[in-house]
Scaffold this motif. Structure first.
Motif, PDB file in Angstrom:
ATOM      1  N   PRO A   5     -43.242   4.128 119.240  1.00 53.93           N
ATOM      2  CA  PRO A   5     -42.201   3.572 118.375  1.00 53.93           C
ATOM      3  C   PRO A   5     -40.971   4.463 118.278  1.00 53.93           C
ATOM      4  N   VAL A   7     -37.804   5.915 116.195  1.00 50.25           N
ATOM      5  CA  VAL A   7     -37.654   6.308 114.801  1.00 50.25           C
ATOM      6  C   VAL A   7     -36.183   6.197 114.433  1.00 50.25           C
ATOM      7  N   ALA A  41     -42.668  -6.817 109.654  1.00 46.43           N
ATOM      8  CA  ALA A  41     -42.139  -5.550 109.165  1.00 46.43           C
ATOM      9  C   ALA A  41     -42.329  -5.484 107.658  1.00 46.43           C
ATOM     10  N   LYS A  48     -48.298   4.846 101.302  1.00 39.47           N
ATOM     11  CA  LYS A  48     -48.646   3.449 101.583  1.00 39.47           C
ATOM     12  C   LYS A  48     -49.566   2.845 100.513  1.00 39.47           C
ATOM     13  N   TYR A  86     -40.628   2.253 106.392  1.00 38.42           N
ATOM     14  CA  TYR A  86     -40.798   0.921 106.974  1.00 38.42           C
ATOM     15  C   TYR A  86     -41.343   1.069 108.389  1.00 38.42           C
ATOM     16  N   ASP A  87     -41.878  -0.028 108.890  1.00 35.89           N
ATOM     17  CA  ASP A  87     -42.204  -0.102 110.308  1.00 35.89           C
ATOM     18  C   ASP A  87     -42.106  -1.548 110.761  1.00 35.89           C
ATOM     19  N   TYR A  99     -46.598  -0.667 117.230  1.00 36.12           N
ATOM     20  CA  TYR A  99     -45.440  -0.425 116.377  1.00 36.12           C
ATOM     21  C   TYR A  99     -44.241  -0.175 117.275  1.00 36.12           C
ATOM     22  N   GLU A 102     -39.941   2.552 113.446  1.00 36.12           N
ATOM     23  CA  GLU A 102     -40.367   3.043 112.148  1.00 36.12           C
ATOM     24  C   GLU A 102     -39.342   4.034 111.626  1.00 36.12           C
TER      25      GLU A 102
END
Length: 113
Positions: A5, A7, A41, A48, A86-87, A99, A102
């Motif tokens: 992912p 960033v 998303a 989390k 977020y992702d 993913y 993020e």
């Protein structure tokens, strides 16, 4: 298709809409045909333990990998911490999940109502 992912951090104004247009690309920079794919998303606090929002997802141009994700002013009004996370999750037609993006959402107070 394995994806590492990207960033990207964003500054988000509380009480304002926040849209992002994404072009989903493979490792060669070629747009991925998103037919049959799903994009999801979410926004969470660091550990989390609290979900603050689900991004709205619109498939703008599946053939060219373009998807718009957005948070509404109602969503951002509830962003009480000054930093959220977020992702963006991409699910392939086969069910494989990766993913794609993020990062942090740095929350800035909007003063005009």
């Amino acid at each position: 298709m394995a994806i590492i992912p990207a960033v990207k951090d964003f500054v988000v104004q509380r009480n304002a809409d926040f849209p992002i247009r994404l072009t989903i690309k493979d490792s060669t920079g070629t747009a991925i045909n998103l037919t049959g794919f799903t994009v999801a998303a979410q926004v969470y606090n660091k550990d989390k333990s609290t979900k603050f929002a689900d991004w709205n997802v619109v498939y703008t141009d599946r053939n060219n990998g373009i998807v718009d994700i957005s948070l509404s002013d109602t969503d951002t009004a509830n962003f009480t911490p000054t930093c959220l996370f977020y992702d963006v999750l991409l699910t392939e037609p086969s069910g494989e999940k990766n993913y794609y993006l993020e990062g942090k959402l740095l929350i800035s107070e909007g003063y005009t109502s």
